[in-house]
Design a protein around this motif. Structure first.
Motif, mmCIF file in Angstrom:
data_model
loop_
_atom_site.group_PDB
_atom_site.id
_atom_site.type_symbol
_atom_site.label_atom_id
_atom_site.label_comp_id
_atom_site.label_asym_id
_atom_site.label_seq_id
_atom_site.Cartn_x
_atom_site.Cartn_y
_atom_site.Cartn_z
ATOM 1 N N ILE A 163 0.806 -1.109 0.041
ATOM 2 C CA ILE A 163 -0.060 0.065 -0.236
ATOM 3 C C ILE A 163 0.894 1.178 0.118
ATOM 4 N N PHE A 164 0.538 2.279 -0.749
ATOM 5 C CA PHE A 164 1.203 3.424 -0.908
ATOM 6 C C PHE A 164 0.291 4.465 -0.496
ATOM 7 N N PHE A 165 0.881 5.392 0.462
ATOM 8 C CA PHE A 165 0.254 6.609 0.957
ATOM 9 C C PHE A 165 0.862 7.824 0.471
ATOM 10 N N ASP A 166 0.287 8.563 -0.231
ATOM 11 C CA ASP A 166 0.605 9.874 -0.890
ATOM 12 C C ASP A 166 0.376 11.010 -0.028
ATOM 13 N N GLU A 167 1.210 11.557 0.770
ATOM 14 C CA GLU A 167 0.757 12.640 1.914
ATOM 15 C C GLU A 167 -0.624 12.527 2.579
ATOM 16 N N PRO A 168 -0.861 11.419 3.400
ATOM 17 C CA PRO A 168 -2.005 10.984 3.720
ATOM 18 C C PRO A 168 -2.620 12.166 4.781
ATOM 19 N N THR A 169 -1.962 13.013 5.455
ATOM 20 C CA THR A 169 -2.556 13.977 6.289
ATOM 21 C C THR A 169 -2.472 15.431 5.862
ATOM 22 N N THR A 170 -1.991 15.672 4.495
ATOM 23 C CA THR A 170 -2.030 17.093 4.310
ATOM 24 C C THR A 170 -3.335 17.555 4.062
ATOM 25 N N GLY A 171 -3.517 18.686 4.452
ATOM 26 C CA GLY A 171 -5.089 19.489 4.338
ATOM 27 C C GLY A 171 -6.071 19.051 5.469
ATOM 28 N N LEU A 172 -5.378 18.030 6.401
ATOM 29 C CA LEU A 172 -6.491 17.763 7.486
ATOM 30 C C LEU A 172 -6.065 18.389 8.804
ATOM 31 N N ASP A 173 -7.092 18.834 9.764
ATOM 32 C CA ASP A 173 -6.844 19.267 10.927
ATOM 33 C C ASP A 173 -5.985 18.445 11.609
ATOM 34 N N THR A 197 5.037 5.280 2.743
ATOM 35 C CA THR A 197 4.307 6.730 2.929
ATOM 36 C C THR A 197 5.172 7.763 2.545
ATOM 37 N N ILE A 198 4.651 8.874 1.907
ATOM 38 C CA ILE A 198 5.290 10.181 1.515
ATOM 39 C C ILE A 198 4.626 11.163 2.347
#
Lengths: 253, 257
Positions: A163-173, A197-198
């Motif tokens: 599984i790849f995650f590209d900036e999973p938290t960008t733009g979240l509180d 993950t990136i």
């Protein structure tokens, strides 16, 4: 196991990757950090074959995946083992949430009956903390955090090995970011999947990573277990981890 | 010297663009013979491109047919040839104005929406997401739209031809004093099979061009809102110009003595 050997990529005269070498052991969670525009996303897209590298190879379980023909059965089989959460979730606007989640299960080699696919979609939605009544909404009706969760549900819908995650938290509180980080960690551990993950969010790194690699200037600058992150004397890594404006990495002001 | 260099450079850019579009067209068509297929996508495209274009096709052709009748009557009156209105309206609509106007309205309505939709999908990584979900965007997005347009635009052109002739008929009978029965007989007797065949063939070619340009520019969109805007503009301009150029070539092919 994913092995990246000497990947280079230039767009016009701009060299983005200058020979990236990286190994992700099976079942490990690797987090790639680095400033914006250092080639993190391009690295991920080179592995998936979304962008062909100029040079170098990517081996997944010893198989060269860089020279597979688009649309070949070999490549379809390779992609069927992957799940990816995109930066902006990249949900299909024209389809309701449940069809987004079970997209892969509604067509192609993994095709299941419509009822079965819908049940799996609901189960995966529950896994990421969404109620089944979300299933019939359209992506545009969801908040950013919910879209990320749906994207996560879609990434795990076909039980991928990688599984790849590209900036999973960008733009979240920060609270939602924490929730997504925990979810990713739980899911990766419970599925036994290999994860990449990136991010440039250090809280994600500490929550998700077994191993960390820092890309700077198109090369892997530092890599090691997450526990060694703070003890490292590499000035580049130290500057990034502490978020300091002073240091060897030039910040444009 | 730099003047000639500039001409040469533009020429090379043009040639490479033609090459890329040709390859894109060949790849699109080649997917007709290679499964998997996405019948739901085709059905949606048929509905979007065909059924929902009917109002604009009807309005465009009815007004054009009416205006054409008035012009031919006024022009014909200069040498006592007012009686040719039914025949010339029929020829003008079926051979040229029907297919061209429907083609241009499809370029405005369908090419723009295809280009904007696919470009937005590209910008928001939805195209990449399709690939990672083992779905070929050319099969899932491009082929259904191009195929649907090629099949359904000839039908729209046929309907547009009939409504255009009706526009001329209404003006002819109500404003210009033609006998209703005579008007219709003259129209039907005058049209030949080749006129209608050429009209429908033009419709198929224009539909293919309109959808192909939408997909091509959408897939090559640059980043951000500006990229989507540029892709949409490029697609509509290219589709319109290519439709008019193809119209000339097809007219030459069908009707040159």
């Amino acid at each position: 196991m994913i092995e990246i050997q000497g990947i280079t990529k230039a767009f016009g005269t701009k060299e983005v990757l200058r020979g990236v070498d990286l190994t992700v052991p099976k079942g490990e969670s690797m987090v790639i950090i680095g400033g914006s525009g250092t080639g993190k996303s391009v690295t991920l897209k080179c592995i998936l074959g979304l962008i062909p590298p100029d040079d170098g190879v990517v081996l997944v379980d010893g198989q060269d995946v860089t020279h597979m023909k688009q649309g070949s059965e070999e490549r379809d089989a390779f992609l069927a083992r992957f799940g990816m959460l995109f930066q902006g979730a990249a949900l299909f606007d024209s389809l309701p949430v449940w069809q987004n989640v079970s997209f892969r299960l509604l067509r192609g080699s993994l095709k299941k009956s419509k009822d079965e696919a819908r049940e799996i979609a609901k189960e995966k939605l529950r896994r990421v903390g969404l109620t089944p009544d979300v299933a019939d909404l359209y992506p545009a009706e969801l908040s950013g955090g919910m879209q990320k969760r749906v994207g996560l549900a879609r990434a795990i819908a076909a039980d991928p090995e990688i599984i790849f995650f590209d900036e999973p938290t960008t733009g979240l509180d920060p609270i939602m970011a924490g929730v997504i980080n925990d979810l990713i960690r739980e899911i990766v551990v419970e599925m036994g999947a290999t994860a990449m993950t990136i991010t440039h969010d250090m809280s994600s790194v500490r929550a998700i990573a077994d191993d960390v690699a820092m890309i700077h200037n198109g090369k892997v600058r530092w890599s090691g277990p997450v526990g060694d992150l703070d003890g490292s004397h590499d000035p580049y890594l130290h500057q990034f981890v502490t978020g300091s404006a002073e240091g060897p990495i030039e910040a444009l002001r | 010297m730099s003047f000639f260099a500039a001409i040469g450079r533009s020429f090379l850019i043009l040639l490479s663009a033609i090459g890329r579009v040709t390859l894109f067209a060949v790849e699109t068509v080649s997917h007709i013979a290679r499964p998997p297929y996405y019948p739901r996508e085709l059905a949606t495209a048929l509905l979007q491109i065909g059924y929902f274009s009917l109002p604009v096709v009807g309005l465009t052709t009815i007004f054009t047919g009416g205006a054409l009748a008035l012009q031919i009557y006024a022009g014909g009156a200069r040498f006592s040839a007012e009686a040719v209105v039914p025949q010339i309206v029929a020829i003008g609509i079926v051979r040229e104005l029907g297919p061209v106007l429907v083609g241009l309205m499809i370029a405005a309505r369908v090419t723009s929406s295809i280009a904007a939709e696919i470009a937005t999908m590209k910008v928001t990584e939805q195209i990449d997401a399709l690939v990672t979900l083992s779905t070929n965007p050319m099969k899932y997005l491009t082929l259904p739209r191009v195929l649907a347009a090629t099949l359904v635009v000839p039908v729209l052109v046929g309907i547009g031809d009939v409504i255009g002739i009706m526009g001329g008929y209404m003006v002819g009978v109500n404003r210009l004093g033609f006998n209703a029965a005579t008007y219709l007989t003259n129209t039907i007797d005058f049209l030949e099979a080749l006129d209608i065949i050429s009209s429908l063939v033009k419709g198929a070619v224009f539909g293919f061009i309109a959808a192909l340009m939408g997909c091509y520019f959408g897939m090559r969109s640059g980043r951000g809102a500006q990229g989507v805007g540029a892709a949409t503009k490029g697609a509509v301009v290219a589709a319109s110009v290519l439709i008019l150029a193809a119209n000339f070539l097809l007219t030459e092919l069908f009707f040159a003595a």
